[in-house]
Design a protein around this motif. Sequence first.
Motif, PDB file in Angstrom:
ATOM      1  N   ARG A  97      48.029  25.676  18.775  1.00  0.00           N
ATOM      2  CA  ARG A  97      48.541  24.313  18.226  1.00  0.00           C
ATOM      3  C   ARG A  97      48.253  23.492  19.661  1.00  0.00           C
ATOM      4  O   ARG A  97      48.514  24.120  20.781  1.00  0.00           O
ATOM      5  N   GLY A  98      47.873  22.294  19.272  1.00  0.00           N
ATOM      6  CA  GLY A  98      47.880  21.231  20.380  1.00  0.00           C
ATOM      7  C   GLY A  98      46.412  20.275  20.395  1.00  0.00           C
ATOM      8  O   GLY A  98      46.665  19.408  20.455  1.00  0.00           O
ATOM      9  N   TYR A  99      45.348  21.189  20.375  1.00  0.00           N
ATOM     10  CA  TYR A  99      44.081  20.271  20.631  1.00  0.00           C
ATOM     11  C   TYR A  99      42.956  21.021  19.939  1.00  0.00           C
ATOM     12  O   TYR A  99      43.114  22.164  19.557  1.00  0.00           O
ATOM     13  N   SER A 100      41.736  20.204  19.848  1.00  0.00           N
ATOM     14  CA  SER A 100      40.657  20.767  18.965  1.00  0.00           C
ATOM     15  C   SER A 100      39.543  20.605  20.209  1.00  0.00           C
ATOM     16  O   SER A 100      39.589  19.398  20.903  1.00  0.00           O
ATOM     17  N   VAL A 101      38.473  21.252  19.888  1.00  0.00           N
ATOM     18  CA  VAL A 101      37.317  21.122  20.989  1.00  0.00           C
ATOM     19  C   VAL A 101      36.121  21.337  20.315  1.00  0.00           C
ATOM     20  O   VAL A 101      35.864  22.145  19.509  1.00  0.00           O
ATOM     21  N   ALA A 102      35.154  20.410  20.701  1.00  0.00           N
ATOM     22  CA  ALA A 102      33.932  20.642  20.207  1.00  0.00           C
ATOM     23  C   ALA A 102      33.100  20.901  21.558  1.00  0.00           C
ATOM     24  O   ALA A 102      33.247  20.214  22.604  1.00  0.00           O
ATOM     25  N   ALA A 153      26.324  22.675  30.106  1.00  0.00           N
ATOM     26  CA  ALA A 153      27.126  23.002  29.017  1.00  0.00           C
ATOM     27  C   ALA A 153      28.255  21.616  28.882  1.00  0.00           C
ATOM     28  O   ALA A 153      28.499  21.081  29.763  1.00  0.00           O
ATOM     29  N   ILE A 154      28.593  21.504  27.642  1.00  0.00           N
ATOM     30  CA  ILE A 154      29.428  20.168  27.376  1.00  0.00           C
ATOM     31  C   ILE A 154      30.585  20.493  26.439  1.00  0.00           C
ATOM     32  O   ILE A 154      30.349  21.079  25.544  1.00  0.00           O
ATOM     33  N   PHE A 155      31.761  19.695  26.823  1.00  0.00           N
ATOM     34  CA  PHE A 155      32.991  20.124  26.228  1.00  0.00           C
ATOM     35  C   PHE A 155      33.781  18.773  25.885  1.00  0.00           C
ATOM     36  O   PHE A 155      34.031  17.812  26.844  1.00  0.00           O
ATOM     37  N   GLY A 156      34.150  18.349  24.869  1.00  0.00           N
ATOM     38  CA  GLY A 156      34.960  17.390  24.289  1.00  0.00           C
ATOM     39  C   GLY A 156      36.268  17.789  23.765  1.00  0.00           C
ATOM     40  O   GLY A 156      36.450  18.892  22.865  1.00  0.00           O
ATOM     41  N   VAL A 157      37.547  17.225  24.394  1.00  0.00           N
ATOM     42  CA  VAL A 157      38.935  17.833  23.747  1.00  0.00           C
ATOM     43  C   VAL A 157      39.558  16.754  23.185  1.00  0.00           C
ATOM     44  O   VAL A 157      39.976  15.521  23.660  1.00  0.00           O
TER      45      VAL A 157
END
Length: 317
Positions: free
Chosen positions: A91-96, A114-118
Amino acid sequence: MASGGLQEQLSSLEPKLARVLLAIADAVAEIAVVLRGSGHSEVGTANAFGDKQLQADVAADAVVLERLRQCGAVETASSEERPELVPLGGRGYSVAWDPLDGSSILAAGWAVGAIFGVWPGAQLLGRCGQEQSAAAYAVFGPRTILVLARPLTGAGGGGPRSCTVQEFVLGEPRGAGATWALARSDVRIGEKQVFAPANLRAAAEHEPYRRLVDAMVAERYTLRYSGGLVPDIHHILAKGGGVFVNPVLASAPAKLRVLYEVLPLAFVVEAAGGASTHDGRGSALRLAAGACDARSAVALGSPLQVDRACECMAPVD
């Protein structure tokens, strides 16, 4: 080297966001080990986009997914190697994320990333880049570097201009985990004559892009293009300015995925005081990925340099 480790630096954040970013950092540290031990040969499969997968691609993706699942603060996950929406039960966030951007140049011994979006909540598709709570990228080269764009306090939500950008360097593992030393705080992008001309073949038919390339060569810009998106963007942040330009046209279509590459990197660049555009008319952070396979042109870097590139970013029939 600035003082302070990663956990200390994230202590002022909303706890679940801090857990997500620490999970990303742990995954990056594990991927650094994977790259030393996994083969660079193809595994005989392709992801849903048709890209051939290397052993390292598959192993890195599994590491990120497991770390995010364990942190308990991720609701939905999606990666370029697994372009679907995967519920993780948190619960809280989603990550691509893109677990290993530039893996095709691994055989040459070049740096990859590597690349991350939150994003807050359970949704990834249909969310514009401006809504991200944080974004990050990692560079796997002579050193393993993690660059975070994150709010100064709390859960964020004010867009990239309310965030700070920090650079951390991976140290030797100590005890149960790896250590991250803060190398630079408040990383900023100014104006430097550095040019990373991606999709350069488009210049053969794309007159505005050819003019831009010719002008920057004539003005003695430093040309830096490795074929790796993350190292090229990091070079701009390391030098304090420059521009990465990737226009598209029918014969040289877009390759960069909006959800996994364009939006997180645009967030980092704008948080560092830079600019982005996908169409020459405004920030790339206005974009929303309507599908996992959505792709886009993009220019990223120093505000004046991005503005100069706007003419060649306009859509071409």
